[in-house]
Design a protein around this motif. Structure first.
Motif, PDB file in Angstrom:
ATOM      1  N   THR A  55      44.467 -10.536  -0.897  1.00  0.00           N
ATOM      2  CA  THR A  55      44.990 -10.625  -2.264  1.00  0.00           C
ATOM      3  C   THR A  55      46.262 -11.486  -2.326  1.00  0.00           C
ATOM      4  OG1 THR A  55      46.066  -8.523  -1.807  1.00  0.00           O
ATOM      5  CG2 THR A  55      44.020  -8.437  -3.078  1.00  0.00           C
ATOM      6  N   LYS A 101      46.790  -1.832  -1.260  1.00  0.00           N
ATOM      7  CA  LYS A 101      45.776  -2.763  -1.759  1.00  0.00           C
ATOM      8  C   LYS A 101      44.989  -2.180  -2.920  1.00  0.00           C
ATOM      9  CE  LYS A 101      44.489  -6.147   1.622  1.00  0.00           C
ATOM     10  NZ  LYS A 101      43.407  -6.989   2.084  1.00  0.00           N
ATOM     11  N   GLN A 102      44.693  -0.878  -2.841  1.00  0.00           N
ATOM     12  CA  GLN A 102      43.783  -0.321  -3.822  1.00  0.00           C
ATOM     13  C   GLN A 102      44.486   0.590  -4.835  1.00  0.00           C
ATOM     14  OE1 GLN A 102      40.519   0.540  -0.540  1.00  0.00           O
ATOM     15  NE2 GLN A 102      39.676   0.742  -2.580  1.00  0.00           N
ATOM     16  N   CYS A 103      45.203   1.611  -4.323  1.00  0.00           N
ATOM     17  CA  CYS A 103      45.737   2.628  -5.236  1.00  0.00           C
ATOM     18  C   CYS A 103      46.853   2.072  -6.107  1.00  0.00           C
ATOM     19  CB  CYS A 103      46.250   3.825  -4.458  1.00  0.00           C
ATOM     20  SG  CYS A 103      45.033   4.522  -3.330  1.00  0.00           S
ATOM     21  N   LEU A 104      47.603   1.100  -5.606  1.00  0.00           N
ATOM     22  CA  LEU A 104      48.702   0.543  -6.389  1.00  0.00           C
ATOM     23  C   LEU A 104      48.333  -0.837  -6.939  1.00  0.00           C
ATOM     24  CD1 LEU A 104      51.700   1.665  -4.134  1.00  0.00           C
ATOM     25  CD2 LEU A 104      50.691   2.858  -6.078  1.00  0.00           C
ATOM     26  N   ALA A 105      47.025  -1.114  -6.987  1.00  0.00           N
ATOM     27  CA  ALA A 105      46.546  -2.444  -7.394  1.00  0.00           C
ATOM     28  C   ALA A 105      46.932  -2.791  -8.824  1.00  0.00           C
ATOM     29  CB  ALA A 105      45.028  -2.519  -7.239  1.00  0.00           C
ATOM     30  N   ALA A 106      47.249  -1.793  -9.633  1.00  0.00           N
ATOM     31  CA  ALA A 106      47.570  -2.036 -11.039  1.00  0.00           C
ATOM     32  C   ALA A 106      49.064  -2.237 -11.257  1.00  0.00           C
ATOM     33  CB  ALA A 106      47.066  -0.869 -11.885  1.00  0.00           C
ATOM     34  N   ASN A 107      49.834  -2.325 -10.183  1.00  0.00           N
ATOM     35  CA  ASN A 107      51.290  -2.431 -10.286  1.00  0.00           C
ATOM     36  C   ASN A 107      51.811  -3.809  -9.923  1.00  0.00           C
ATOM     37  OD1 ASN A 107      52.832   0.469 -10.413  1.00  0.00           O
ATOM     38  ND2 ASN A 107      50.758   0.645  -9.581  1.00  0.00           N
ATOM     39  N   ARG A 167      45.680   0.469   2.716  1.00  0.00           N
ATOM     40  CA  ARG A 167      44.656   0.748   1.707  1.00  0.00           C
ATOM     41  C   ARG A 167      45.307   1.230   0.400  1.00  0.00           C
ATOM     42  NH1 ARG A 167      41.850   2.779   5.076  1.00  0.00           N
ATOM     43  NH2 ARG A 167      40.122   1.417   5.511  1.00  0.00           N
ATOM     44  N   PRO A 168      46.268   2.194   0.456  1.00  0.00           N
ATOM     45  CA  PRO A 168      46.936   2.574  -0.792  1.00  0.00           C
ATOM     46  C   PRO A 168      47.598   1.391  -1.496  1.00  0.00           C
ATOM     47  CG  PRO A 168      47.372   4.229   0.862  1.00  0.00           C
ATOM     48  CD  PRO A 168      46.607   3.121   1.548  1.00  0.00           C
ATOM     49  N   ARG A 221      34.402  -6.601  -0.132  1.00  0.00           N
ATOM     50  CA  ARG A 221      34.642  -5.965  -1.431  1.00  0.00           C
ATOM     51  C   ARG A 221      36.103  -6.164  -1.835  1.00  0.00           C
ATOM     52  NH1 ARG A 221      35.906  -1.308  -2.309  1.00  0.00           N
ATOM     53  NH2 ARG A 221      35.402  -0.450  -4.343  1.00  0.00           N
ATOM     54  N   ILE A 222      36.973  -6.043  -0.834  1.00  0.00           N
ATOM     55  CA  ILE A 222      38.388  -6.223  -1.107  1.00  0.00           C
ATOM     56  C   ILE A 222      38.888  -7.353  -0.232  1.00  0.00           C
ATOM     57  CG2 ILE A 222      40.651  -5.122  -1.010  1.00  0.00           C
ATOM     58  CD1 ILE A 222      38.922  -2.457  -1.392  1.00  0.00           C
TER      59      ILE A 222
END
Lengths: 430, 430
Positions: free
Chosen positions: B331, B142-148, B139-140, B327-328
């Motif tokens: 990717t 996929k989601q928390c580091l999604a901008a990297n 989850r981190p 939702r996710i």
């Protein structure tokens, strides 16, 4: 799908980072969200200031231009400070906009009001960047550890003080010199109180404890002690004894309730947090199912903080895309007693300057004994002028008992100075 | 709201943990989800087996009783193994049920098929527990580091081998003894190949690399080398040189493409992963915005793994409650070239047994030089019988050049044995 329009409040360090990331990673973010994410407006104080980075966004100086713009679905607050940031966020939530913030001050002090506004208005209120900069911690705590009863949260959550303590440890620099260096490098502010006094860490642990324990913990509930009294002697003794000194933000939940505090602590070299150095942050969490976990990374800086803010933007954009909101509400639904620091217990490190004559150790041991403080070890003894330095480690004892014992010692003619008193964390001495 | 009914496939270690957590934390989970979560049916092979834990769930032996039950919205696969687990999951997704799994084998081999089925059927497919046990990592990432843009993933993702290497390091036990001990403690299987051969770690890094790089990496893309050749001598030399030996799962993305591999490596003592000992796991991730992050915790075990599975259950239950799904999504939408291990570069540690006579070192250095392998240092030299042990650290060099140099050395009469060849990771020797 049509673009998702957002607005930034503030275009300082973090704002610039968010603009960069949304621009550099636009194709990827569009794929992840299912729609492009566009910064439509940016609120700044001075529209004439030269900026590092170009943006197609409209620069505005009046928040109402954002608040009344129906295209803007998400307001990203990265201006910092308590006011007007809090008022802007509240207004945005009440206008039905989703709000994302990196603002630990506002979340720690006004969290309840903002969460309630988000819930009433069926909007998202996310704040991943408010603790630990780029480290994923809010979302993991809210979601990934949702099946746990959390008993312990221990964090190194202030980069400035961790940088200073690391320098003191590795280069034997003293506090004043290292502070001056940190200020010259821009790691510490001209007025360093928020960092070295522990107040920045206190805001962050209040936020983590609220989520971890499912109860509302505010800044006023946190006991705070800074690093200003830490000397190179304490650091050297710690090293000799197998410890490092860290500024720890600690939140514990046990049968007495909840206790939340920030203070320097002796931490065993073998503890995962002991190796967290320089400006790095880490948060160590113990849960009944997961056991011990730790989250490590950069706790500040343009791009790390912007990484966390942009993750929140992507999350909210996914919610907008799927027409859902308030999927994960405030989870601070429990009333739990908070107990004061004087009821907390730990072993203690105590450094004393005493007269160098026969019978002194017996007299001091007696004074501790009278307060039910048992000594685990009397480790060092060295001459400092005509006096002797004594370093003691106690068994597990209450903060209250240590304070009483210190009062007794101060009244004894053989004790010329109490050098320092520092808690020992994450150590079983019993 | 009415209860959310789920089914478990399997009631082994992890299943028992899930039953415990859902029962012990029922009130909290109900508050977080907004509805009670009830285990309606559990699929087992032998319904007459005595179990540690009581459950109100209906015990069934035929998967169809779950598949055709319209009440059951979520199927939790914790039976393990490739088949029939994969077929059951696929059938559940095609029946419109959300699927949660802890099964790294199936995700690493059949991920694409399952993701596509989830997408077609608008259901969730979550697998947090498939890597790192209780550590929040999927989850981190996929989601928390999604901008990297992620460049590096380095993990200690196999607890058995990390336990063994820690024991060898701290207690100077040799490989055979430590394997026997790990087997007697239940940390290693009777056939330990999946762990010590690196195949378990390979599955996990394939999953992490797929998410981190947004491309489909399967098990076949992973180069695998186990720890069976690691000797106590290598570990001692590593220690003398300031390193520890860890079984690393490494995925890198650079201008040449993607490379994914599992092998033992020398890791500098100062690296955050170097302090990860015993059965603990950790995953170190470098992203262009966030910088260096690390996620640490227990990589296996009843409750840690069940913690991750239950987090997924809570997440899916929240989606059901809010009438949203997918939702996710997967990717892994990019096609990226994967380059083979022989094109990867690193410094290397090489231990040789050579004749003890003048000119040997010059001859060996010459053989390396002929393959463009430069030696950073020749660190140790000790007598082993009538021969001499040479320990070399090279500068950064390709795997291909090292293989060629080793072939040359094997043909030289002065070289009696190549003791070991181990990559040095996370070190700038250049």
């Amino acid at each position: 799908m049509s673009a998702i329009h957002i607005a930034l409040l503030g275009m300082g360090t973090v704002g610039t980072g968010v603009v960069k990331i949304l621009s550099n990673h636009a194709p990827n973010i569009e794929k992840k969200v299912g729609a492009p994410v566009i910064i439509k407006k940016i609120l700044v104080r001075n529209p004439n200031k030269t900026r590092d980075i170009a943006t197609d966004a409209q620069i505005v100086t009046n928040f109402d231009e954002i608040l009344t713009d129906p295209d803007i679905k998400v307001v990203v607050e990265i201006m910092g400070g308590e006011f007007p940031a809090k008022d802007y966020m509240l207004a945005a939530l009440n206008a039905g906009k989703h709000v994302i913030t990196a603002n630990k001050d506002v979340v720690a002090k006004h969290g309840r009001e903002l969460f309630e506004a988000a819930e009433e208005n069926h909007t998202d209120f996310l704040f991943e960047a408010s603790v630990g900069g780029g480290i994923p911690i809010i979302r993991p705590l809210k979601q990934c550890l949702a099946a746990n009863k959390i008993s312990d949260i221990m964090g190194i959550v202030n980069g400035t003080t961790n940088y200073m303590l690391t320098k003191m440890t590795n280069e034997k620099m003293d506090y004043g010199d290292v502070l001056a260096e940190a200020q010259s490098k821009g790691y510490a502010e001209a007025d360093p109180t928020a960092d070295v006094g522990g107040y920045d860490a206190a805001r962050k642990i209040a936020i983590l404890a609220s989520i971890g324990f499912g109860a509302r913990i505010t800044l006023d509930d946190v006991y705070v002690e800074g690093i200003t009294n830490i000397t190179i002697e304490d650091i050297e003794y710690a090293r000799e004894l197998g410890y490092v000194i860290k500024l720890l933000a600690v939140a514990k939940q046990d049968e007495h309730g909840i206790n939340v505090r920030v203070h320097p602590a002796f931490l065993p070299n073998t503890h995962p947090l002991a190796a967290v150095n320089d400006v790095y942050n880490a948060i160590f969490i113990k849960g009944d199912a997961v056991g011990e976990t730790m989250f490590y990374g950069r706790g500040a800086g343009e791009l790390p903080t912007a990484s966390a803010v942009t993750a929140d933007i992507i999350d909210v954009a996914r919610d907008i895309r799927h027409n859902v909101s308030s999927r994960i509400l405030c989870t601070c639904f429990e009333q739990k007693p908070i107990y004061p620091v004087n009821k907390t217990e730990s072993p203690y490190y105590i450094r004393l300057l005493v007269e160098d004559k026969p019978g002194v150790l017996a007299a001091i041991a007696g004074a501790f004994g009278a307060q039910q403080v048992s000594l685990h070890s009397v480790i060092q003894k060295r001459k400092v002028g005509s006096a002797t330095e004594l370093v003691l480690i106690t068994y597990r004892v209450s903060d209250e008992s240590i304070r009483l014992a210190m009062n007794t010692l101060l009244g004894m003619s053989i004790v010329s100075k109490i050098g320092n008193v520092i808690r020992v964390e994450a150590e079983q001495i019993s």
